[in-house]
Design an enzyme around this catalytic site. Structure first.
Site, short mmCIF file in Angstrom:
data_model
loop_
_atom_site.label_atom_id
_atom_site.label_comp_id
_atom_site.label_asym_id
_atom_site.label_seq_id
_atom_site.Cartn_x
_atom_site.Cartn_y
_atom_site.Cartn_z
N LYS A 51 0.85 -1.20 0.00
CA LYS A 51 0.00 0.00 0.00
C LYS A 51 0.88 1.26 0.00
O LYS A 51 0.60 2.23 -0.68
CB LYS A 51 -0.95 -0.03 1.21
CG LYS A 51 -2.03 -1.10 1.05
CD LYS A 51 -2.81 -1.37 2.33
CE LYS A 51 -3.69 -2.61 2.15
NZ LYS A 51 -4.36 -3.05 3.38
N GLN A 95 -4.35 -2.34 9.67
CA GLN A 95 -4.21 -3.65 9.02
C GLN A 95 -4.72 -4.76 9.94
O GLN A 95 -4.31 -4.86 11.10
CB GLN A 95 -2.73 -3.88 8.66
CG GLN A 95 -2.48 -5.11 7.82
CD GLN A 95 -3.15 -5.07 6.46
OE1 GLN A 95 -3.07 -4.09 5.73
NE2 GLN A 95 -3.83 -6.16 6.09
N ASP A 118 -11.12 2.15 4.12
CA ASP A 118 -11.38 0.72 3.92
C ASP A 118 -12.88 0.46 3.80
O ASP A 118 -13.31 -0.63 3.39
CB ASP A 118 -10.84 -0.11 5.10
CG ASP A 118 -9.45 -0.69 4.82
OD1 ASP A 118 -9.11 -0.84 3.63
OD2 ASP A 118 -8.74 -0.99 5.79
#
Ligand code: NAP
Length: 294
Positions: A51, A95, A118
């Site tokens: 990312k 994460q 997200d």
């Protein structure tokens, strides 16, 4: 015919990079994505690194906050709150998975919905369900774009989704049923308790598979001319220098002979996922700036 996610992701990446260049040329700061990584999980480290690299390619700033697995839940929530309040950061991802003593649900809901690129916060899932503008989680967002940019008609089609996870199958089923484009499909969502799953698959004009079961869908389960989207990625032991190959949930060699379009693994849905995250971050940046100008 292959639905080439690698190629499309490169095109969209260029588009994002162009937009960032224009922003920076106007003397403004570039978008900034922050990531929180807890513990030493190898796969998580790789995902976060990917990312970070993707951000660099389009000219975004990125930052990673790393914490030992022993960090307390409250300390972690405070770190999230401080990023929520930082006007120089547009998007925040934590994460997953997290160590067992930290509630993923609390973490997800502590991230400000405005920075939740997200798309995991209940507010954003609610908006997605109602068809309101929001951050669509990266994998379903990537799939929508694969369909749209390849001119695949979804209206009035029967879309069968295999798998009902909160990050892929369920949002995908909602998105395909929404009144919009892509969307306006008649949707069937199948899972491990579905009876006669093969019959549902055979009736699908669009088959979206997110199971985590390598080669589960075979040619005899697919209608001639169907569009097949394979989300699965599983490492399967192989006699090669890496020691594994990546396998999708669809038996590509067989199904490509029956389907009109199929996403390969790798190179299909995977590269589109990271693009979805970048697009959400750019959207957060634009909304953030719009608010500060008002
Ligand atoms: P998940 O949370 O494990 O969910 C799997 C779903 O498949 C569940 O709903 C499960 O049903 C269903 N299922 C499992 N076996 C089944 C069977 N034999 N028949 C019918 N349904 C069955 O998985 P996920 O997170 O959605 O991920 C799915 C796959 O996509 C994995 O390979 C993952 O690595 C991959 N993935 C790829 C990307 C990408 O960027 N390309 C992103 C995310 C995930 P129940 O609910 O009844 O248990």
């Amino acid at each position: 015919m292959d639905l080439n996610g690698k190629e499309l992701s490169n095109i969209i990446q260029e588009e994002i990079a162009e937009e960032v260049k224009t922003i920076v040329a106007q003397g403004k700061r570039p978008p900034h994505l922050a990531a929180i990584l807890v513990g030493e999980d190898g796969a998580s480290r790789t995902y976060v690194k990917n990312k970070e690299n993707a951000c660099a390619k389009v000219g975004f700033e990125s930052s990673i906050k790393r914490f030992d697995a022993s960090i307390s839940e409250e300390e972690l929530l405070n770190e999230i709150r401080s990023i929520n309040e930082n006007p120089g950061i547009d998007g925040l991802i934590v994460q997953l998975p997290l160590p067992g003593h930290i509630s993923e649900s609390k973490v997800t809901h502590t991230i400000s919905p405005e920075k939740d690129v997200d798309g995991f916060h209940d507010v954003n899932i609610g908006k997605l369900t109602k068809g309101e503008d929001t951050y669509i989680s990266a994998t379903p967002f990537g799939i929508l774009q694969l369909l749209e940019r390849n001119g695949i008609e979804t209206q009035g089609k029967h879309c069968v989704v295999l798998g009902r996870s909160n990050i892929v199958g369920r949002p995908m089923s909602i998105l395909m049923s929404r009144n919009g484009n892509p969307g306006n499909a008649t949707v069937t969502l199948c899972h491990s308790r579905t009876k006669d799953l093969k019959d549902f698959c055979l009736s699908a004009d669009i088959l979206i598979v997110a199971l985590g079961r390598p080669d589960f869908v075979t040619a005899d389960m697919v209608k001639k001319g169907a569009v097949v989207i394979d989300v699965g990625i599983t490492r399967v032991d192989a006699d090669n220098p890496k020691g594994y190959v990546l396998k999708g949930d669809v038996h590509y060699e067989g199904v490509k002979e029956v389907a009109s379009y199929i996403t390969p693994v790798p190179g299909g849905v995977g590269p589109m996922t990271i693009i979805g995250l970048l697009q959400n971050t750019l959207k957060a940046y634009n909304q953030n700036n719009l608010q500060s100008e008002q």
